[in-house]
Write a protein that holds these residues in place. Structure first.
Motif, short mmCIF file in Angstrom:
data_model
loop_
_atom_site.label_atom_id
_atom_site.label_comp_id
_atom_site.label_asym_id
_atom_site.label_seq_id
_atom_site.Cartn_x
_atom_site.Cartn_y
_atom_site.Cartn_z
N THR A 1 -14.75 -4.19 0.54
CA THR A 1 -14.84 -2.85 1.11
C THR A 1 -16.06 -2.14 0.54
O THR A 1 -16.29 -2.16 -0.67
CB THR A 1 -13.56 -2.04 0.79
N MET A 2 -16.84 -1.51 1.41
CA MET A 2 -18.12 -0.95 0.99
C MET A 2 -18.01 0.44 0.38
O MET A 2 -18.96 0.97 -0.16
CB MET A 2 -19.09 -0.92 2.18
N GLN A 3 -16.83 1.06 0.49
CA GLN A 3 -16.61 2.36 -0.13
C GLN A 3 -15.47 2.22 -1.13
O GLN A 3 -14.50 1.50 -0.88
CB GLN A 3 -16.23 3.41 0.93
N GLU A 4 -15.58 2.91 -2.26
CA GLU A 4 -14.51 2.83 -3.25
C GLU A 4 -13.22 3.42 -2.69
O GLU A 4 -13.23 4.46 -2.04
CB GLU A 4 -14.89 3.58 -4.53
N GLU A 5 -12.12 2.74 -2.95
CA GLU A 5 -10.80 3.22 -2.58
C GLU A 5 -9.88 3.10 -3.79
O GLU A 5 -9.99 2.14 -4.56
CB GLU A 5 -10.20 2.40 -1.43
N LEU A 6 -9.00 4.06 -3.93
CA LEU A 6 -7.98 3.99 -4.97
C LEU A 6 -6.64 3.74 -4.29
O LEU A 6 -6.15 4.57 -3.53
CB LEU A 6 -7.93 5.27 -5.79
N LEU A 7 -6.07 2.59 -4.58
CA LEU A 7 -4.78 2.19 -4.01
C LEU A 7 -3.72 2.29 -5.10
O LEU A 7 -3.92 1.80 -6.22
CB LEU A 7 -4.86 0.75 -3.49
N VAL A 8 -2.61 2.94 -4.80
CA VAL A 8 -1.50 3.03 -5.74
C VAL A 8 -0.34 2.20 -5.21
O VAL A 8 0.06 2.34 -4.05
CB VAL A 8 -1.04 4.49 -5.94
N ILE B 1 7.74 -4.34 -4.98
CA ILE B 1 6.93 -3.29 -4.37
C ILE B 1 7.79 -2.41 -3.47
O ILE B 1 8.44 -2.88 -2.55
CB ILE B 1 5.76 -3.89 -3.57
N LEU B 2 7.78 -1.11 -3.77
CA LEU B 2 8.47 -0.14 -2.94
C LEU B 2 7.57 0.39 -1.83
O LEU B 2 8.03 0.79 -0.76
CB LEU B 2 8.95 1.04 -3.79
N GLY B 3 6.30 0.41 -2.10
CA GLY B 3 5.34 0.93 -1.13
C GLY B 3 3.97 1.03 -1.78
O GLY B 3 3.81 0.80 -2.98
N MET B 4 3.00 1.36 -0.97
CA MET B 4 1.64 1.52 -1.48
C MET B 4 0.90 2.50 -0.58
O MET B 4 1.24 2.66 0.59
CB MET B 4 0.92 0.17 -1.53
N GLU B 5 -0.09 3.16 -1.15
CA GLU B 5 -0.88 4.09 -0.35
C GLU B 5 -2.27 4.25 -0.94
O GLU B 5 -2.45 4.18 -2.16
CB GLU B 5 -0.18 5.45 -0.24
N THR B 6 -3.22 4.45 -0.07
CA THR B 6 -4.58 4.78 -0.49
C THR B 6 -4.63 6.29 -0.71
O THR B 6 -4.41 7.06 0.22
CB THR B 6 -5.61 4.36 0.58
N VAL B 7 -4.89 6.70 -1.95
CA VAL B 7 -4.83 8.12 -2.28
C VAL B 7 -6.21 8.76 -2.38
O VAL B 7 -6.32 9.99 -2.45
CB VAL B 7 -4.07 8.35 -3.60
N PHE B 8 -7.25 7.93 -2.38
CA PHE B 8 -8.59 8.52 -2.52
C PHE B 8 -9.63 7.52 -2.03
O PHE B 8 -9.49 6.32 -2.23
CB PHE B 8 -8.86 8.88 -3.98
N ARG B 9 -10.67 8.04 -1.40
CA ARG B 9 -11.83 7.24 -1.02
C ARG B 9 -13.08 7.93 -1.55
O ARG B 9 -13.26 9.12 -1.34
CB ARG B 9 -11.92 7.07 0.50
N GLY B 10 -13.91 7.18 -2.23
CA GLY B 10 -15.10 7.74 -2.86
C GLY B 10 -15.09 7.38 -4.34
O GLY B 10 -14.14 6.77 -4.83
N THR B 11 -16.14 7.73 -5.06
CA THR B 11 -16.21 7.42 -6.49
C THR B 11 -15.09 8.11 -7.24
O THR B 11 -14.87 9.32 -7.08
CB THR B 11 -17.56 7.87 -7.07
N ILE B 12 -14.35 7.35 -8.04
CA ILE B 12 -13.22 7.92 -8.77
C ILE B 12 -13.71 8.92 -9.80
O ILE B 12 -14.52 8.62 -10.66
CB ILE B 12 -12.39 6.81 -9.44
N ASP B 13 -13.21 10.12 -9.67
CA ASP B 13 -13.55 11.22 -10.56
C ASP B 13 -12.24 11.84 -11.00
O ASP B 13 -11.40 12.20 -10.17
CB ASP B 13 -14.41 12.24 -9.82
N HIS C 1 -14.88 -1.98 -6.73
CA HIS C 1 -16.27 -1.68 -7.07
C HIS C 1 -17.15 -2.41 -6.06
O HIS C 1 -17.36 -3.62 -6.19
CB HIS C 1 -16.60 -2.14 -8.49
N PRO C 2 -17.67 -1.71 -5.05
CA PRO C 2 -18.52 -2.37 -4.05
C PRO C 2 -19.74 -3.07 -4.64
O PRO C 2 -20.26 -4.02 -4.06
CB PRO C 2 -18.94 -1.21 -3.14
N SER C 3 -20.18 -2.62 -5.81
CA SER C 3 -21.36 -3.23 -6.46
C SER C 3 -21.07 -4.65 -6.94
O SER C 3 -22.00 -5.43 -7.19
CB SER C 3 -21.79 -2.38 -7.65
N GLY C 4 -19.78 -4.98 -7.09
CA GLY C 4 -19.41 -6.29 -7.62
C GLY C 4 -19.21 -6.30 -9.12
O GLY C 4 -18.68 -7.26 -9.68
N ASN C 5 -19.63 -5.23 -9.79
CA ASN C 5 -19.50 -5.12 -11.24
C ASN C 5 -18.04 -4.82 -11.61
O ASN C 5 -17.48 -3.83 -11.14
CB ASN C 5 -20.41 -4.02 -11.76
#
Length: 228
Positions: A121-128, A137-149, A176-180
């Protein structure tokens, strides 16, 4: 270009599936059935082959954007959306299968699903990912897109969702889209805040994973986090 109706029936994907079963088809032939038609210049098998080349193989298909898909010969926006719907269903089926058992019993399967879900994925996503006491697993959701701050992502909202699901554990995952795979200072600070909040709520943060095309790493096991 050889037309499909000029090919022997054993080489035509739909006819081959009828004769030998769907499992007898190659990846290219399965995609050809999904695409249905080709163009004036390319038959549907050639279009399917181009799609596989563009994605770098089967595992790369879900990572292609709508725009990426539309650059492939014979794929209109309508076809691209149909393909994305199929890819999304596959990911949801995999997620449901993971939910049936404790992720501790199938760590390799869990990691493979994460690589497919977030690896390219080319944009950062935070999945919980929310888990019960049995670590199912009870569930999961993407709570944020963009650099984690740490200022942009609210632990309060994440734990509110965890409580509503009666979760006992959380796993945080971002890419990390950079691969790092090295955690940034923002990653470390956010992880610390989440662990502190979880301790007060009685919900443990099992791990915070970084996913990239190069693999998966654990922030909690990293040298950087241990020295914080």
């Amino acid at each position: 270009m050889r037309k499909m109706n000029e090919m022997p029936k054993t080489e035509q994907p739909r006819e081959k599936a009828l004769m030998y079963g769907i499992t007898a088809l190659s990846n290219m032939e399965l995609l050809a059935i999904m695409l249905r038609t080709g163009t004036k210049e390319k038959n549907v098998l050639d279009c399917a082959s181009e799609l596989l080349d563009r994605s770098g193989g089967l595992s790369g298909l879900p990572r292609l954007s709508l725009g990426d898909l539309c650059t492939v010969s014979g794929i209109s926006k309508v076809k691209a959306i149909q393909l994305q719907a199929c890819f999304e269903l596959v990911q949801r089926i995999s997620a449901e299968e993971l939910s049936a058992d404790s992720i501790m019993e199938h760590p390799d399967k869990f990691e493979e699903w994460l690589r497919i879900r977030l690896g390219a994925t080319m944009q950062e996503e935070l999945l919980v990912i929310y888990l019960n006491k049995a670590k199912q697993i009870l569930g999961m959701e993407t709570v944020f897109r963009g650099t984690i701050d740490s200022a942009a992502v609210s632990p309060r909202e994440i734990f509110r969702s965890a409580l509503s699901r009666h979760a006992r554990y959380l796993i945080l995952v971002h890419n990390h889209p950079s691969g790092n795979l090295t955690p940034s200072s923002q990653d470390l600070n956010f992880t610390s805040r989440m662990i502190e909040a979880g301790n007060t709520m009685g919900i443990d943060v099992m791990d915070h994973l970084i996913v990239s095309q190069n693999g998966i790493s654990s922030i909690l096991s990293s040298r950087q986090f241990c020295s914080v």
